[in-house]
Design a protein around this motif. Structure first.
Motif, PDB file in Angstrom:
ATOM      1  N   LEU A  47       0.832  -1.195   0.000  1.00  0.00           N
ATOM      2  CA  LEU A  47       0.000   0.000   0.000  1.00  0.00           C
ATOM      3  C   LEU A  47       0.869   1.248   0.000  1.00  0.00           C
ATOM      4  CD1 LEU A  47      -2.882   1.177   0.193  1.00  0.00           C
ATOM      5  CD2 LEU A  47      -2.672   1.022   2.671  1.00  0.00           C
ATOM      6  N   GLU A  48       0.653   2.110  -0.991  1.00  0.00           N
ATOM      7  CA  GLU A  48       1.255   3.438  -1.078  1.00  0.00           C
ATOM      8  C   GLU A  48       0.135   4.375  -1.502  1.00  0.00           C
ATOM      9  OE1 GLU A  48       5.636   3.237  -2.781  1.00  0.00           O
ATOM     10  OE2 GLU A  48       4.238   2.149  -4.073  1.00  0.00           O
ATOM     11  N   VAL A  49      -0.151   5.365  -0.690  1.00  0.00           N
ATOM     12  CA  VAL A  49      -1.253   6.279  -0.983  1.00  0.00           C
ATOM     13  C   VAL A  49      -0.680   7.658  -1.279  1.00  0.00           C
ATOM     14  CG1 VAL A  49      -3.414   7.270  -0.157  1.00  0.00           C
ATOM     15  CG2 VAL A  49      -2.747   4.959   0.574  1.00  0.00           C
ATOM     16  N   PRO A  50      -0.811   8.138  -2.513  1.00  0.00           N
ATOM     17  CA  PRO A  50      -0.277   9.463  -2.846  1.00  0.00           C
ATOM     18  C   PRO A  50      -0.919  10.553  -1.987  1.00  0.00           C
ATOM     19  CG  PRO A  50      -0.861   8.255  -4.839  1.00  0.00           C
ATOM     20  CD  PRO A  50      -1.401   7.461  -3.671  1.00  0.00           C
ATOM     21  N   GLY A  51      -0.096  11.522  -1.582  1.00  0.00           N
ATOM     22  CA  GLY A  51      -0.598  12.681  -0.855  1.00  0.00           C
ATOM     23  C   GLY A  51      -0.648  12.527   0.652  1.00  0.00           C
ATOM     24  N   ILE A  52      -0.455  11.300   1.143  1.00  0.00           N
ATOM     25  CA  ILE A  52      -0.384  11.085   2.597  1.00  0.00           C
ATOM     26  C   ILE A  52       0.865  10.272   2.900  1.00  0.00           C
ATOM     27  CG2 ILE A  52      -2.899  11.163   2.808  1.00  0.00           C
ATOM     28  CD1 ILE A  52      -2.796   8.125   3.451  1.00  0.00           C
ATOM     29  N   GLU A  53       1.227  10.240   4.165  1.00  0.00           N
ATOM     30  CA  GLU A  53       2.375   9.441   4.574  1.00  0.00           C
ATOM     31  C   GLU A  53       1.921   8.037   4.943  1.00  0.00           C
ATOM     32  OE1 GLU A  53       5.276  11.249   7.233  1.00  0.00           O
ATOM     33  OE2 GLU A  53       4.269  13.164   6.893  1.00  0.00           O
ATOM     34  N   ALA A  54       2.870   7.125   4.937  1.00  0.00           N
ATOM     35  CA  ALA A  54       2.576   5.761   5.359  1.00  0.00           C
ATOM     36  C   ALA A  54       1.977   5.749   6.770  1.00  0.00           C
ATOM     37  CB  ALA A  54       3.843   4.910   5.308  1.00  0.00           C
ATOM     38  N   ASP A  55       2.459   6.650   7.639  1.00  0.00           N
ATOM     39  CA  ASP A  55       1.917   6.730   9.006  1.00  0.00           C
ATOM     40  C   ASP A  55       0.401   6.926   8.997  1.00  0.00           C
ATOM     41  OD1 ASP A  55       4.599   6.712   9.664  1.00  0.00           O
ATOM     42  OD2 ASP A  55       4.560   8.625  10.733  1.00  0.00           O
ATOM     43  N   ASP A  56      -0.076   7.787   8.106  1.00  0.00           N
ATOM     44  CA  ASP A  56      -1.511   8.072   8.053  1.00  0.00           C
ATOM     45  C   ASP A  56      -2.292   6.856   7.536  1.00  0.00           C
ATOM     46  OD1 ASP A  56      -1.174  10.899   8.830  1.00  0.00           O
ATOM     47  OD2 ASP A  56      -0.225  11.078   6.856  1.00  0.00           O
ATOM     48  N   ALA A  57      -1.721   6.152   6.560  1.00  0.00           N
ATOM     49  CA  ALA A  57      -2.371   4.938   6.060  1.00  0.00           C
ATOM     50  C   ALA A  57      -2.401   3.867   7.150  1.00  0.00           C
ATOM     51  CB  ALA A  57      -1.650   4.429   4.814  1.00  0.00           C
ATOM     52  N   ILE A  58      -1.283   3.699   7.850  1.00  0.00           N
ATOM     53  CA  ILE A  58      -1.216   2.728   8.946  1.00  0.00           C
ATOM     54  C   ILE A  58      -2.225   3.100  10.033  1.00  0.00           C
ATOM     55  CG2 ILE A  58       0.239   1.882  10.836  1.00  0.00           C
ATOM     56  CD1 ILE A  58       2.632   2.179   8.825  1.00  0.00           C
TER      57      ILE A  58
END
Length: 189
Positions: A47-58
């Motif tokens: 998972l890689e979400v453009p515009g946010i950091e991995a921390d926010d996805a986690i």
């Protein structure tokens, strides 16, 4: 979960966000795609979400899973994610040797504040890794002491006029910055 390439909303809030971070070494950069491929071959999604950091996805995934009744283990060395710890969410600090697994009590023991005050704590001490300034000369002990004494960052801000000495002066100098610092260190879910 990996950081996507490109800026995030935090870069819009603060142009110097992560500005002091050295570029990724080339030998590490060459390993990223093979790591993604190995993870996919193990049957795990990448998972890689453009515009946010991995921390926010986690953080988002952890909040959704916990709200659905699952127990969650976040495995990272990033102390920012300690703010996500709840009775359903545990943080494993993979950078500690041996790795440390922190529940709510563990976060309190390690940082001197409970998980719901980690954002306040990080706002006061700053985050040198992400180039987020805190209050000059305020370290972990002072931040934890102030949060214990005044209850929260908002309580520290309200008490700022009465805090004596150079440390009080430094706090008062930082008052205009603290709301931005708080936004920057808060994991968005």
């Amino acid at each position: 979960v990996f950081d996507a390439k490109g800026p995030t909303f935090r870069d819009d809030w603060y142009a110097d966000y992560k500005a002091q971070r050295a570029p990724m070494p080339e030998d590490l950069a060459r390993q990223i795609e093979p790591i993604h491929e190995a993870v996919r071959l193990l049957g795990w999604p990448v998972l890689e979400v453009p515009g946010i950091e991995a921390d926010d996805a986690i953080g988002t995934l952890a909040a959704i899973a916990a709200a659905s009744g699952h127990n969650v283990l976040i495995s990272t060395g990033d102390k920012d994610l300690a703010q996500l710890v709840t009775p359903q969410v545990t943080w494993m600090n993979t950078m500690a040797k041996p790795p440390e697994v922190l529940d709510v009590d563990g976060v309190l023991a390690k940082f001197g504040v409970p998980p719901q005050r980690i954002v306040d704590y990080l706002t006061l001490v700053g985050d040198t890794v992400d180039n987020v300034p805190g209050v000059e000369k305020v370290g972990p002990k002072t931040a934890a002491k102030w949060i214990a004494e005044f209850g929260s960052l908002d309580g520290v801000i309200a008490a700022a006029p009465g805090i004596k000495g150079a440390i009080g002066d430094n706090l008062r100098k930082a008052l205009d910055w603290l709301p931005t610092g708080r936004k920057l260190v808060t994991v968005r879910t």
